[in-house]
Design a protein around this motif. Structure first.
Motif, mmCIF file in Angstrom:
data_model
loop_
_atom_site.group_PDB
_atom_site.id
_atom_site.type_symbol
_atom_site.label_atom_id
_atom_site.label_comp_id
_atom_site.label_asym_id
_atom_site.label_seq_id
_atom_site.Cartn_x
_atom_site.Cartn_y
_atom_site.Cartn_z
ATOM 1 N N SER A 110 73.984 8.081 5.465
ATOM 2 C CA SER A 110 74.950 8.021 4.364
ATOM 3 C C SER A 110 75.295 6.577 4.019
ATOM 4 C CB SER A 110 76.213 8.798 4.746
ATOM 5 O OG SER A 110 77.165 8.753 3.710
ATOM 6 N N THR A 111 75.450 5.732 5.030
ATOM 7 C CA THR A 111 75.744 4.319 4.775
ATOM 8 C C THR A 111 74.595 3.629 4.049
ATOM 9 O OG1 THR A 111 77.110 4.276 6.768
ATOM 10 C CG2 THR A 111 76.426 2.163 5.872
ATOM 11 N N LEU A 112 73.359 3.926 4.478
ATOM 12 C CA LEU A 112 72.206 3.336 3.802
ATOM 13 C C LEU A 112 72.097 3.822 2.365
ATOM 14 C CD1 LEU A 112 69.522 3.561 6.650
ATOM 15 C CD2 LEU A 112 70.704 1.527 5.828
ATOM 16 N N ALA A 113 72.341 5.124 2.136
ATOM 17 C CA ALA A 113 72.290 5.660 0.775
ATOM 18 C C ALA A 113 73.383 5.041 -0.095
ATOM 19 C CB ALA A 113 72.432 7.178 0.808
ATOM 20 N N ALA A 114 74.562 4.815 0.488
ATOM 21 C CA ALA A 114 75.636 4.172 -0.268
ATOM 22 C C ALA A 114 75.269 2.731 -0.632
ATOM 23 C CB ALA A 114 76.931 4.205 0.542
ATOM 24 N N SER A 115 74.624 2.032 0.299
ATOM 25 C CA SER A 115 74.193 0.659 0.002
ATOM 26 C C SER A 115 73.163 0.640 -1.123
ATOM 27 C CB SER A 115 73.608 0.018 1.263
ATOM 28 O OG SER A 115 74.567 -0.017 2.298
ATOM 29 N N LEU A 116 72.232 1.585 -1.092
ATOM 30 C CA LEU A 116 71.229 1.665 -2.156
ATOM 31 C C LEU A 116 71.882 1.999 -3.495
ATOM 32 C CD1 LEU A 116 68.280 1.698 -3.057
ATOM 33 C CD2 LEU A 116 68.163 4.109 -2.368
ATOM 34 N N CYS A 117 72.831 2.907 -3.461
ATOM 35 C CA CYS A 117 73.538 3.291 -4.691
ATOM 36 C C CYS A 117 74.314 2.099 -5.250
ATOM 37 C CB CYS A 117 74.457 4.466 -4.394
ATOM 38 S SG CYS A 117 75.190 5.220 -5.858
ATOM 39 N N SER A 118 74.982 1.360 -4.379
ATOM 40 C CA SER A 118 75.720 0.177 -4.824
ATOM 41 C C SER A 118 74.777 -0.881 -5.389
ATOM 42 C CB SER A 118 76.522 -0.383 -3.654
ATOM 43 O OG SER A 118 77.239 -1.529 -4.034
ATOM 44 N N ALA A 119 73.601 -1.043 -4.754
ATOM 45 C CA ALA A 119 72.623 -2.009 -5.264
ATOM 46 C C ALA A 119 72.111 -1.600 -6.641
ATOM 47 C CB ALA A 119 71.466 -2.132 -4.275
ATOM 48 N N LYS A 120 71.864 -0.311 -6.838
ATOM 49 C CA LYS A 120 71.432 0.175 -8.152
ATOM 50 C C LYS A 120 72.493 -0.100 -9.208
ATOM 51 C CE LYS A 120 67.392 2.231 -7.376
ATOM 52 N NZ LYS A 120 66.164 1.903 -8.112
ATOM 53 N N ALA A 121 73.758 0.135 -8.854
ATOM 54 C CA ALA A 121 74.843 -0.124 -9.800
ATOM 55 C C ALA A 121 74.936 -1.603 -10.140
ATOM 56 C CB ALA A 121 76.166 0.375 -9.222
ATOM 57 N N GLY A 122 74.756 -2.469 -9.122
ATOM 58 C CA GLY A 122 74.802 -3.901 -9.384
ATOM 59 C C GLY A 122 73.671 -4.377 -10.267
ATOM 60 N N GLU A 123 72.467 -3.813 -10.059
ATOM 61 C CA GLU A 123 71.330 -4.206 -10.883
ATOM 62 C C GLU A 123 71.486 -3.763 -12.330
ATOM 63 O OE1 GLU A 123 68.004 -2.483 -8.971
ATOM 64 O OE2 GLU A 123 68.066 -3.800 -7.210
ATOM 65 N N ALA A 124 72.044 -2.561 -12.520
ATOM 66 C CA ALA A 124 72.153 -2.021 -13.870
ATOM 67 C C ALA A 124 73.418 -2.459 -14.590
ATOM 68 C CB ALA A 124 72.107 -0.492 -13.813
ATOM 69 N N ALA A 125 74.370 -3.059 -13.874
ATOM 70 C CA ALA A 125 75.651 -3.404 -14.495
ATOM 71 C C ALA A 125 75.466 -4.406 -15.632
ATOM 72 C CB ALA A 125 76.608 -3.955 -13.437
ATOM 73 N N SER A 126 74.633 -5.417 -15.411
ATOM 74 C CA SER A 126 74.447 -6.428 -16.455
ATOM 75 C C SER A 126 73.844 -5.822 -17.713
ATOM 76 C CB SER A 126 73.554 -7.555 -15.931
ATOM 77 O OG SER A 126 72.298 -7.035 -15.508
ATOM 78 N N LEU A 127 72.887 -4.909 -17.550
ATOM 79 C CA LEU A 127 72.273 -4.266 -18.717
ATOM 80 C C LEU A 127 73.266 -3.379 -19.451
ATOM 81 C CD1 LEU A 127 69.847 -3.426 -20.463
ATOM 82 C CD2 LEU A 127 69.306 -1.696 -18.720
ATOM 83 N N ILE A 128 74.000 -2.562 -18.683
ATOM 84 C CA ILE A 128 74.915 -1.609 -19.322
ATOM 85 C C ILE A 128 76.084 -2.335 -19.979
ATOM 86 C CG2 ILE A 128 76.484 0.314 -18.860
ATOM 87 C CD1 ILE A 128 74.559 1.230 -16.682
ATOM 88 N N LEU A 129 76.628 -3.355 -19.289
ATOM 89 C CA LEU A 129 77.754 -4.078 -19.870
ATOM 90 C C LEU A 129 77.328 -4.905 -21.086
ATOM 91 C CD1 LEU A 129 79.586 -5.249 -16.630
ATOM 92 C CD2 LEU A 129 80.165 -3.334 -18.121
ATOM 93 N N SER A 130 76.067 -5.307 -21.128
ATOM 94 C CA SER A 130 75.596 -6.064 -22.299
ATOM 95 C C SER A 130 75.480 -5.185 -23.540
ATOM 96 C CB SER A 130 74.246 -6.708 -21.995
ATOM 97 O OG SER A 130 73.260 -5.711 -21.782
ATOM 98 N N LEU A 131 75.411 -3.852 -23.332
ATOM 99 C CA LEU A 131 75.345 -2.960 -24.486
ATOM 100 C C LEU A 131 76.614 -3.029 -25.324
ATOM 101 C CD1 LEU A 131 73.746 0.223 -22.844
ATOM 102 C CD2 LEU A 131 72.597 -1.649 -24.031
ATOM 103 N N ALA A 132 77.742 -3.356 -24.671
ATOM 104 C CA ALA A 132 79.004 -3.441 -25.415
ATOM 105 C C ALA A 132 79.008 -4.610 -26.393
ATOM 106 C CB ALA A 132 80.180 -3.565 -24.444
ATOM 107 N N ARG A 133 78.163 -5.615 -26.157
ATOM 108 C CA ARG A 133 78.115 -6.759 -27.076
ATOM 109 C C ARG A 133 77.283 -6.476 -28.318
ATOM 110 N NH1 ARG A 133 76.638 -9.248 -22.043
ATOM 111 N NH2 ARG A 133 78.457 -10.122 -20.968
ATOM 112 N N LEU A 134 76.497 -5.406 -28.288
ATOM 113 C CA LEU A 134 75.683 -5.041 -29.440
ATOM 114 C C LEU A 134 76.519 -4.268 -30.457
ATOM 115 C CD1 LEU A 134 72.439 -3.918 -27.585
ATOM 116 C CD2 LEU A 134 72.918 -6.130 -28.649
ATOM 117 N N PRO A 135 76.081 -4.214 -31.702
ATOM 118 C CA PRO A 135 76.838 -3.448 -32.723
ATOM 119 C C PRO A 135 76.973 -1.996 -32.305
ATOM 120 C CG PRO A 135 75.202 -4.840 -33.763
ATOM 121 C CD PRO A 135 74.943 -4.924 -32.286
#
Length: 439
Positions: A110-135
Protein backbone atom coordinates in the motif's frame (compact mmCIF):
# COMPACT_ATOMS: atom_id res chain seq x y z
CA UNK A 1 -7.67 3.29 14.97
CA UNK A 2 -9.57 0.54 13.16
CA UNK A 3 -12.41 2.88 12.23
CA UNK A 4 -9.98 5.55 11.02
CA UNK A 5 -8.17 2.93 8.95
CA UNK A 6 -11.42 1.78 7.35
CA UNK A 7 -12.43 5.37 6.62
CA UNK A 8 -9.08 6.02 4.95
CA UNK A 9 -9.46 2.88 2.82
CA UNK A 10 -13.01 3.91 1.88
CA UNK A 11 -11.72 7.36 0.92
CA UNK A 12 -9.18 5.75 -1.40
CA UNK A 13 -11.90 3.59 -2.94
CA UNK A 14 -14.15 6.63 -3.41
CA UNK A 15 -11.28 8.47 -5.10
CA UNK A 16 -10.81 5.52 -7.45
CA UNK A 17 -14.49 5.57 -8.38
CA UNK A 18 -14.35 9.31 -9.03
CA UNK A 19 -11.26 8.86 -11.21
CA UNK A 20 -12.85 6.08 -13.22
CA UNK A 21 -15.98 8.13 -13.84
CA UNK A 22 -14.02 11.23 -14.83
CA UNK A 23 -11.80 9.24 -17.22
CA UNK A 24 -14.84 7.71 -18.93
CA UNK A 25 -16.34 11.17 -19.42
CA UNK A 26 -13.00 12.54 -20.68
CA UNK A 27 -12.69 9.81 -23.31
CA UNK A 28 -16.21 10.53 -24.56
CA UNK A 29 -15.79 14.29 -24.82
CA UNK A 30 -12.54 13.88 -26.76
CA UNK A 31 -14.66 12.76 -29.68
CA UNK A 32 -16.59 16.05 -29.56
CA UNK A 33 -13.52 18.13 -30.36
CA UNK A 34 -13.72 21.79 -29.34
CA UNK A 35 -17.16 21.28 -27.82
CA UNK A 36 -15.82 19.03 -25.08
CA UNK A 37 -12.80 21.15 -24.09
CA UNK A 38 -14.38 22.72 -20.98
CA UNK A 39 -15.65 19.35 -19.72
CA UNK A 40 -12.24 17.80 -20.28
CA UNK A 41 -10.58 20.50 -18.17
CA UNK A 42 -13.03 19.89 -15.33
CA UNK A 43 -12.43 16.13 -15.53
CA UNK A 44 -8.66 16.72 -15.36
CA UNK A 45 -8.99 18.82 -12.21
CA UNK A 46 -11.23 16.18 -10.63
CA UNK A 47 -8.78 13.36 -11.43
CA UNK A 48 -5.84 15.36 -10.02
CA UNK A 49 -7.66 16.00 -6.72
CA UNK A 50 -8.79 12.37 -6.46
CA UNK A 51 -5.26 11.13 -7.19
CA UNK A 52 -3.79 13.24 -4.40
CA UNK A 53 -6.51 12.17 -1.97
CA UNK A 54 -6.03 8.50 -2.83
CA UNK A 55 -2.27 8.79 -2.36
CA UNK A 56 -2.72 10.36 1.07
CA UNK A 57 -5.31 7.78 2.15
CA UNK A 58 -3.31 4.77 0.91
CA UNK A 59 -0.16 6.12 2.55
CA UNK A 60 -1.98 6.53 5.86
CA UNK A 61 -3.29 2.96 5.70
CA UNK A 62 0.12 1.57 4.74
CA UNK A 63 2.01 3.42 7.48
CA UNK A 64 -0.49 2.25 10.08
CA UNK A 65 0.00 -1.36 8.98
CA UNK A 66 3.81 -1.06 8.90
CA UNK A 67 3.92 0.35 12.42
CA UNK A 68 2.06 -2.71 13.67
CA UNK A 69 -0.89 -2.49 16.08
CA UNK A 70 0.19 -2.18 19.68
CA UNK A 71 -2.67 -4.36 20.91
CA UNK A 72 -1.51 -7.29 18.74
CA UNK A 73 2.03 -7.04 20.12
CA UNK A 74 0.64 -6.83 23.63
CA UNK A 75 -1.48 -9.93 23.00
CA UNK A 76 1.60 -11.83 21.81
CA UNK A 77 3.52 -10.70 24.89
CA UNK A 78 0.72 -11.89 27.16
CA UNK A 79 0.56 -15.23 25.38
CA UNK A 80 4.34 -15.63 25.56
CA UNK A 81 4.17 -15.25 29.33
CA UNK A 82 1.66 -18.07 29.65
CA UNK A 83 2.39 -21.78 29.66
CA UNK A 84 0.02 -24.59 28.80
CA UNK A 85 -2.00 -22.80 26.15
CA UNK A 86 -2.59 -26.10 24.40
CA UNK A 87 -3.09 -26.80 20.73
CA UNK A 88 -5.88 -24.28 20.38
CA UNK A 89 -3.82 -21.52 21.97
CA UNK A 90 -0.75 -22.31 19.91
CA UNK A 91 -2.84 -22.28 16.76
CA UNK A 92 -4.37 -18.93 17.69
CA UNK A 93 -0.95 -17.40 18.37
CA UNK A 94 0.43 -18.79 15.11
CA UNK A 95 -2.55 -17.45 13.17
CA UNK A 96 -2.06 -14.04 14.78
CA UNK A 97 1.62 -14.00 13.76
CA UNK A 98 0.71 -14.99 10.20
CA UNK A 99 -1.93 -12.27 10.09
CA UNK A 100 0.58 -9.70 11.31
CA UNK A 101 3.05 -10.81 8.62
CA UNK A 102 0.36 -10.51 5.97
CA UNK A 103 -0.61 -7.06 7.27
CA UNK A 104 3.02 -5.91 7.11
CA UNK A 105 3.32 -7.18 3.53
CA UNK A 106 0.07 -5.49 2.50
CA UNK A 107 1.15 -2.31 4.25
CA UNK A 108 4.38 -2.28 2.28
CA UNK A 109 2.45 -2.74 -0.98
CA UNK A 110 0.00 0.00 0.00
CA UNK A 111 2.85 2.40 0.79
CA UNK A 112 4.54 1.67 -2.54
CA UNK A 113 1.25 2.12 -4.42
CA UNK A 114 0.68 5.42 -2.62
CA UNK A 115 4.16 6.59 -3.60
CA UNK A 116 3.49 5.68 -7.23
CA UNK A 117 0.14 7.45 -7.13
CA UNK A 118 1.73 10.57 -5.65
CA UNK A 119 4.46 10.47 -8.31
CA UNK A 120 1.83 10.24 -11.06
CA UNK A 121 0.01 13.23 -9.59
CA UNK A 122 3.24 15.22 -9.43
CA UNK A 123 4.11 14.43 -13.04
CA UNK A 124 0.67 15.33 -14.34
CA UNK A 125 0.15 18.41 -12.15
CA UNK A 126 2.12 20.74 -14.41
CA UNK A 127 0.18 19.62 -17.49
CA UNK A 128 -3.24 19.81 -15.84
CA UNK A 129 -2.60 23.14 -14.12
CA UNK A 130 -1.31 24.61 -17.39
CA UNK A 131 -4.71 23.91 -18.95
CA UNK A 132 -6.15 26.72 -16.82
CA UNK A 133 -3.92 29.21 -18.66
CA UNK A 134 -5.46 28.28 -22.01
CA UNK A 135 -8.70 29.89 -23.27
CA UNK A 136 -11.67 28.22 -21.58
CA UNK A 137 -13.68 28.29 -24.79
CA UNK A 138 -13.04 25.44 -27.17
CA UNK A 139 -13.88 27.54 -30.21
CA UNK A 140 -11.39 30.26 -29.30
CA UNK A 141 -8.69 27.65 -28.65
CA UNK A 142 -9.43 26.00 -32.01
CA UNK A 143 -9.10 29.35 -33.76
CA UNK A 144 -5.78 29.94 -32.00
CA UNK A 145 -4.04 26.56 -32.48
CA UNK A 146 -6.12 24.72 -35.03
CA UNK A 147 -8.40 21.68 -34.76
CA UNK A 148 -5.69 18.99 -35.28
CA UNK A 149 -3.48 20.40 -32.54
CA UNK A 150 -6.45 20.68 -30.15
CA UNK A 151 -7.47 17.10 -30.85
CA UNK A 152 -3.90 15.95 -30.20
CA UNK A 153 -3.79 17.89 -26.91
CA UNK A 154 -7.12 16.46 -25.76
CA UNK A 155 -5.97 12.91 -26.59
CA UNK A 156 -2.77 13.48 -24.62
CA UNK A 157 -4.69 14.78 -21.61
CA UNK A 158 -7.06 11.81 -21.77
CA UNK A 159 -4.10 9.40 -21.86
CA UNK A 160 -2.51 11.04 -18.82
CA UNK A 161 -5.81 10.88 -16.93
CA UNK A 162 -6.09 7.18 -17.76
CA UNK A 163 -2.62 6.49 -16.31
CA UNK A 164 -3.50 8.40 -13.16
CA UNK A 165 -6.78 6.52 -12.77
CA UNK A 166 -4.96 3.18 -13.08
CA UNK A 167 -2.50 4.22 -10.34
CA UNK A 168 -5.38 5.37 -8.13
CA UNK A 169 -7.25 2.08 -8.64
CA UNK A 170 -4.13 0.12 -7.69
CA UNK A 171 -3.60 2.25 -4.58
CA UNK A 172 -7.24 1.85 -3.55
CA UNK A 173 -7.06 -1.91 -4.02
CA UNK A 174 -3.96 -2.20 -1.84
CA UNK A 175 -5.46 0.14 0.76
CA UNK A 176 -8.61 -1.99 1.03
CA UNK A 177 -6.55 -5.20 1.27
CA UNK A 178 -4.35 -3.62 3.94
CA UNK A 179 -7.33 -2.42 5.96
CA UNK A 180 -8.87 -5.90 5.77
CA UNK A 181 -5.61 -7.48 6.94
CA UNK A 182 -5.31 -4.97 9.80
CA UNK A 183 -8.88 -5.70 10.92
CA UNK A 184 -8.11 -9.42 10.80
CA UNK A 185 -5.06 -8.79 13.02
CA UNK A 186 -7.20 -6.86 15.50
CA UNK A 187 -9.82 -9.63 15.56
CA UNK A 188 -7.28 -12.39 16.13
CA UNK A 189 -5.44 -10.32 18.74
CA UNK A 190 -8.72 -9.91 20.61
CA UNK A 191 -9.24 -13.68 20.46
CA UNK A 192 -5.77 -14.32 21.90
CA UNK A 193 -6.33 -11.78 24.69
CA UNK A 194 -9.67 -13.35 25.58
CA UNK A 195 -8.06 -16.79 25.68
CA UNK A 196 -5.25 -15.57 27.93
CA UNK A 197 -7.73 -13.70 30.11
CA UNK A 198 -9.85 -16.82 30.44
CA UNK A 199 -6.80 -18.76 31.59
CA UNK A 200 -5.95 -15.96 34.00
CA UNK A 201 -9.50 -15.98 35.38
CA UNK A 202 -9.41 -19.71 35.90
CA UNK A 203 -6.08 -19.36 37.67
CA UNK A 204 -7.47 -16.54 39.83
CA UNK A 205 -10.45 -18.68 40.85
CA UNK A 206 -8.08 -21.39 41.98
CA UNK A 207 -5.59 -19.02 43.63
CA UNK A 208 -4.67 -20.20 47.16
CA UNK A 209 -5.27 -18.09 50.18
CA UNK A 210 -2.93 -19.84 52.62
CA UNK A 211 0.46 -21.49 52.61
CA UNK A 212 -1.12 -24.94 52.45
CA UNK A 213 -3.24 -23.83 49.50
CA UNK A 214 -0.03 -22.64 47.81
CA UNK A 215 1.34 -26.15 48.08
CA UNK A 216 -1.89 -27.46 46.55
CA UNK A 217 -1.54 -25.01 43.68
CA UNK A 218 2.03 -26.15 43.05
CA UNK A 219 0.85 -29.74 42.99
CA UNK A 220 -2.01 -28.83 40.64
CA UNK A 221 0.32 -27.00 38.30
CA UNK A 222 2.66 -30.01 38.30
CA UNK A 223 -0.27 -32.28 37.49
CA UNK A 224 -1.30 -29.95 34.67
CA UNK A 225 2.25 -29.96 33.35
CA UNK A 226 2.40 -33.73 33.54
CA UNK A 227 -0.93 -33.96 31.71
CA UNK A 228 0.33 -31.63 28.99
CA UNK A 229 3.53 -33.62 28.69
CA UNK A 230 1.53 -36.85 28.53
CA UNK A 231 -0.46 -35.35 25.68
CA UNK A 232 2.77 -34.41 23.90
CA UNK A 233 4.08 -37.92 24.47
CA UNK A 234 0.93 -39.42 22.99
CA UNK A 235 1.25 -37.21 19.95
CA UNK A 236 4.91 -38.11 19.57
CA UNK A 237 4.09 -41.82 19.86
CA UNK A 238 1.37 -41.56 17.23
CA UNK A 239 3.66 -39.58 14.97
CA UNK A 240 6.46 -42.09 15.47
CA UNK A 241 4.11 -45.02 14.75
CA UNK A 242 2.92 -43.37 11.53
CA UNK A 243 6.31 -42.26 10.23
CA UNK A 244 9.08 -44.47 11.47
CA UNK A 245 7.55 -47.88 12.05
CA UNK A 246 7.52 -50.13 15.08
CA UNK A 247 11.20 -50.08 16.09
CA UNK A 248 11.56 -46.31 15.88
CA UNK A 249 8.22 -45.84 17.64
CA UNK A 250 9.34 -48.09 20.45
CA UNK A 251 12.60 -46.15 20.79
CA UNK A 252 10.71 -42.86 20.83
CA UNK A 253 8.38 -44.12 23.56
CA UNK A 254 11.35 -45.27 25.63
CA UNK A 255 12.86 -41.78 25.35
CA UNK A 256 9.57 -40.21 26.39
CA UNK A 257 9.32 -42.49 29.41
CA UNK A 258 12.89 -41.66 30.41
CA UNK A 259 12.11 -37.95 30.22
CA UNK A 260 8.90 -38.42 32.21
CA UNK A 261 10.83 -40.12 35.01
CA UNK A 262 13.61 -37.51 34.98
CA UNK A 263 13.89 -34.74 37.62
CA UNK A 264 11.85 -31.53 37.08
CA UNK A 265 14.93 -29.55 36.04
CA UNK A 266 15.69 -32.05 33.27
CA UNK A 267 12.07 -32.04 32.14
CA UNK A 268 12.17 -28.25 32.00
CA UNK A 269 15.28 -28.28 29.82
CA UNK A 270 13.72 -30.87 27.50
CA UNK A 271 10.57 -28.77 27.25
CA UNK A 272 12.61 -25.68 26.43
CA UNK A 273 14.51 -27.63 23.77
CA UNK A 274 11.22 -28.72 22.19
CA UNK A 275 9.93 -25.17 22.12
CA UNK A 276 13.19 -23.99 20.54
CA UNK A 277 12.96 -26.66 17.85
CA UNK A 278 9.36 -25.72 17.17
CA UNK A 279 10.28 -22.04 16.99
CA UNK A 280 13.15 -22.84 14.62
CA UNK A 281 10.79 -24.70 12.28
CA UNK A 282 8.30 -21.81 12.28
CA UNK A 283 11.07 -19.26 11.66
CA UNK A 284 12.41 -21.36 8.78
CA UNK A 285 8.92 -21.55 7.23
CA UNK A 286 8.50 -17.79 7.59
CA UNK A 287 11.92 -17.15 6.04
CA UNK A 288 10.95 -19.40 3.13
CA UNK A 289 7.73 -17.44 2.58
CA UNK A 290 9.53 -14.11 2.79
CA UNK A 291 12.20 -15.31 0.35
CA UNK A 292 9.47 -16.43 -2.08
CA UNK A 293 7.72 -13.07 -1.72
CA UNK A 294 10.91 -11.09 -2.33
CA UNK A 295 11.79 -13.28 -5.32
CA UNK A 296 8.40 -12.68 -6.92
CA UNK A 297 8.36 -8.96 -6.00
CA UNK A 298 11.97 -7.71 -5.89
CA UNK A 299 10.77 -4.10 -5.75
CA UNK A 300 9.94 -4.71 -2.08
CA UNK A 301 13.66 -5.00 -1.25
CA UNK A 302 15.55 -1.72 -0.81
CA UNK A 303 18.64 -1.38 -2.99
CA UNK A 304 22.16 -1.89 -1.61
CA UNK A 305 24.49 1.02 -2.25
CA UNK A 306 28.14 0.76 -3.20
CA UNK A 307 29.26 2.10 0.17
CA UNK A 308 27.07 -0.38 2.04
CA UNK A 309 28.45 -3.28 -0.01
CA UNK A 310 32.06 -2.18 0.57
CA UNK A 311 31.46 -1.92 4.32
CA UNK A 312 29.80 -5.35 4.44
CA UNK A 313 32.60 -7.15 2.60
CA UNK A 314 35.25 -5.31 4.60
CA UNK A 315 33.66 -6.76 7.72
CA UNK A 316 33.57 -10.19 6.09
CA UNK A 317 37.30 -9.93 5.26
CA UNK A 318 38.03 -9.09 8.89
CA UNK A 319 36.05 -12.15 9.99
CA UNK A 320 38.01 -14.37 7.62
CA UNK A 321 41.31 -12.94 8.85
CA UNK A 322 40.32 -13.50 12.47
CA UNK A 323 39.41 -17.12 11.65
CA UNK A 324 42.77 -17.68 9.97
CA UNK A 325 44.94 -15.87 12.55
CA UNK A 326 45.07 -18.66 15.21
CA UNK A 327 45.97 -21.21 12.53
CA UNK A 328 48.74 -18.98 11.21
CA UNK A 329 50.12 -18.28 14.70
CA UNK A 330 50.24 -21.97 15.54
CA UNK A 331 51.97 -22.75 12.26
CA UNK A 332 54.67 -20.13 12.96
CA UNK A 333 55.11 -21.38 16.53
CA UNK A 334 55.39 -25.05 15.71
CA UNK A 335 57.27 -24.62 12.41
CA UNK A 336 59.80 -22.37 14.15
CA UNK A 337 60.40 -24.99 16.81
CA UNK A 338 60.91 -27.69 14.19
CA UNK A 339 58.11 -29.87 15.57
CA UNK A 340 55.63 -31.52 13.23
CA UNK A 341 52.10 -30.73 14.51
CA UNK A 342 49.69 -33.57 15.08
CA UNK A 343 47.37 -34.07 12.11
CA UNK A 344 44.36 -34.90 14.31
CA UNK A 345 44.85 -31.87 16.58
CA UNK A 346 45.39 -29.63 13.56
CA UNK A 347 42.20 -30.89 11.89
CA UNK A 348 40.23 -30.34 15.10
CA UNK A 349 41.49 -26.75 15.30
CA UNK A 350 40.70 -26.09 11.61
CA UNK A 351 37.17 -27.48 11.90
CA UNK A 352 36.60 -25.34 14.98
CA UNK A 353 37.82 -22.14 13.25
CA UNK A 354 35.76 -22.88 10.11
CA UNK A 355 32.62 -23.91 11.98
CA UNK A 356 30.86 -20.61 11.18
CA UNK A 357 30.96 -21.49 7.46
CA UNK A 358 29.18 -24.78 8.06
CA UNK A 359 26.73 -23.21 10.51
CA UNK A 360 25.73 -20.58 7.94
CA UNK A 361 24.68 -23.38 5.56
CA UNK A 362 22.33 -25.01 8.11
CA UNK A 363 19.26 -22.95 7.23
CA UNK A 364 16.59 -25.41 8.33
CA UNK A 365 18.23 -26.28 11.66
CA UNK A 366 19.52 -22.74 12.38
CA UNK A 367 17.24 -20.06 10.90
CA UNK A 368 19.14 -17.46 12.97
CA UNK A 369 22.64 -18.62 14.00
CA UNK A 370 23.88 -17.36 17.34
CA UNK A 371 27.36 -16.75 15.89
CA UNK A 372 27.82 -13.29 14.41
CA UNK A 373 30.24 -14.52 11.73
CA UNK A 374 27.65 -16.98 10.37
CA UNK A 375 24.97 -14.29 10.19
CA UNK A 376 27.38 -11.91 8.47
CA UNK A 377 28.32 -14.60 5.96
CA UNK A 378 24.67 -15.19 5.10
CA UNK A 379 24.09 -11.48 4.62
CA UNK A 380 27.13 -11.17 2.34
CA UNK A 381 25.94 -14.16 0.29
CA UNK A 382 22.56 -12.51 -0.18
CA UNK A 383 24.21 -9.35 -1.51
CA UNK A 384 26.84 -10.97 -3.79
CA UNK A 385 27.24 -14.74 -3.63
CA UNK A 386 30.02 -14.94 -6.24
CA UNK A 387 32.23 -12.48 -4.39
CA UNK A 388 31.50 -14.20 -1.07
CA UNK A 389 32.41 -17.60 -2.51
CA UNK A 390 35.68 -16.27 -3.97
CA UNK A 391 36.67 -14.68 -0.66
CA UNK A 392 35.96 -17.88 1.27
CA UNK A 393 38.03 -19.97 -1.11
CA UNK A 394 41.01 -17.64 -1.59
CA UNK A 395 41.27 -16.03 1.84
CA UNK A 396 40.29 -18.99 4.00
CA UNK A 397 40.15 -22.49 2.50
CA UNK A 398 43.26 -22.32 0.32
CA UNK A 399 45.36 -20.67 3.03
CA UNK A 400 44.20 -23.14 5.66
CA UNK A 401 45.17 -26.07 3.44
CA UNK A 402 48.49 -24.36 2.65
CA UNK A 403 49.53 -24.24 6.33
CA UNK A 404 48.23 -27.73 7.17
CA UNK A 405 50.80 -30.44 7.92
CA UNK A 406 51.41 -32.93 5.13
CA UNK A 407 49.96 -35.82 7.13
CA UNK A 408 46.63 -34.02 7.40
CA UNK A 409 46.14 -33.47 3.65
CA UNK A 410 47.55 -36.74 2.31
CA UNK A 411 45.33 -39.66 1.35
CA UNK A 412 43.46 -40.82 4.42
CA UNK A 413 44.31 -37.67 6.36
CA UNK A 414 41.66 -35.91 8.47
CA UNK A 415 41.57 -32.86 6.16
CA UNK A 416 41.20 -34.68 2.84
CA UNK A 417 37.42 -34.28 3.00
CA UNK A 418 37.56 -30.60 3.94
CA UNK A 419 37.31 -29.23 0.33
CA UNK A 420 34.28 -31.42 -0.40
CA UNK A 421 32.66 -30.41 2.88
CA UNK A 422 33.41 -26.77 2.07
CA UNK A 423 31.87 -27.11 -1.41
CA UNK A 424 28.75 -28.72 0.07
CA UNK A 425 28.37 -25.84 2.52
CA UNK A 426 28.70 -23.29 -0.29
CA UNK A 427 26.12 -25.19 -2.35
CA UNK A 428 23.67 -25.14 0.56
CA UNK A 429 24.38 -21.43 1.07
CA UNK A 430 23.75 -20.77 -2.63
CA UNK A 431 20.44 -22.66 -2.49
CA UNK A 432 19.26 -20.36 0.28
CA UNK A 433 20.82 -17.02 -0.73
CA UNK A 434 21.21 -17.32 -4.53
CA UNK A 435 18.75 -19.92 -5.90
CA UNK A 436 19.65 -19.07 -9.50
CA UNK A 437 23.25 -20.19 -8.82
CA UNK A 438 22.23 -23.55 -7.37
CA UNK A 439 20.27 -24.66 -10.43
Amino acid sequence: NGEALCRAAEAAAEAARACATSVRIAKRVCALGAGGWEVLCECAQCVLRACRNAAAAASKVGKHALQGPADASAALDEAAGRTGLGKRGDRAVRQLMEAMTLALRQGRCSTLAASLCSAKAGEAASLILSLARLPPSGSRLTAAVGAPQLASLMARVSEVLGDMAAAVADAAEHAMATATAACDVARKAQGVREMVAAMGGAAADNEPQTASDSEDEDEASQQARRAAEAECRAEAEARADAEDGGAAAHAAREVQRAVANAPPAVQKRVSNARWLRKLAVEMHEMQTKMRSLCTSSPQLIPGVGVGQKEELFQMLSEVLRSAEAPILRRWYREAGGGAEPSAAEWAEMVNDRLSFVFLSAEHAALPVPDELAARLLRQAALVDFDLTSDLLRTQLLQRVLLFAPAAATQAGGPLTTLPAKFDAALAALAKHCAPERSR
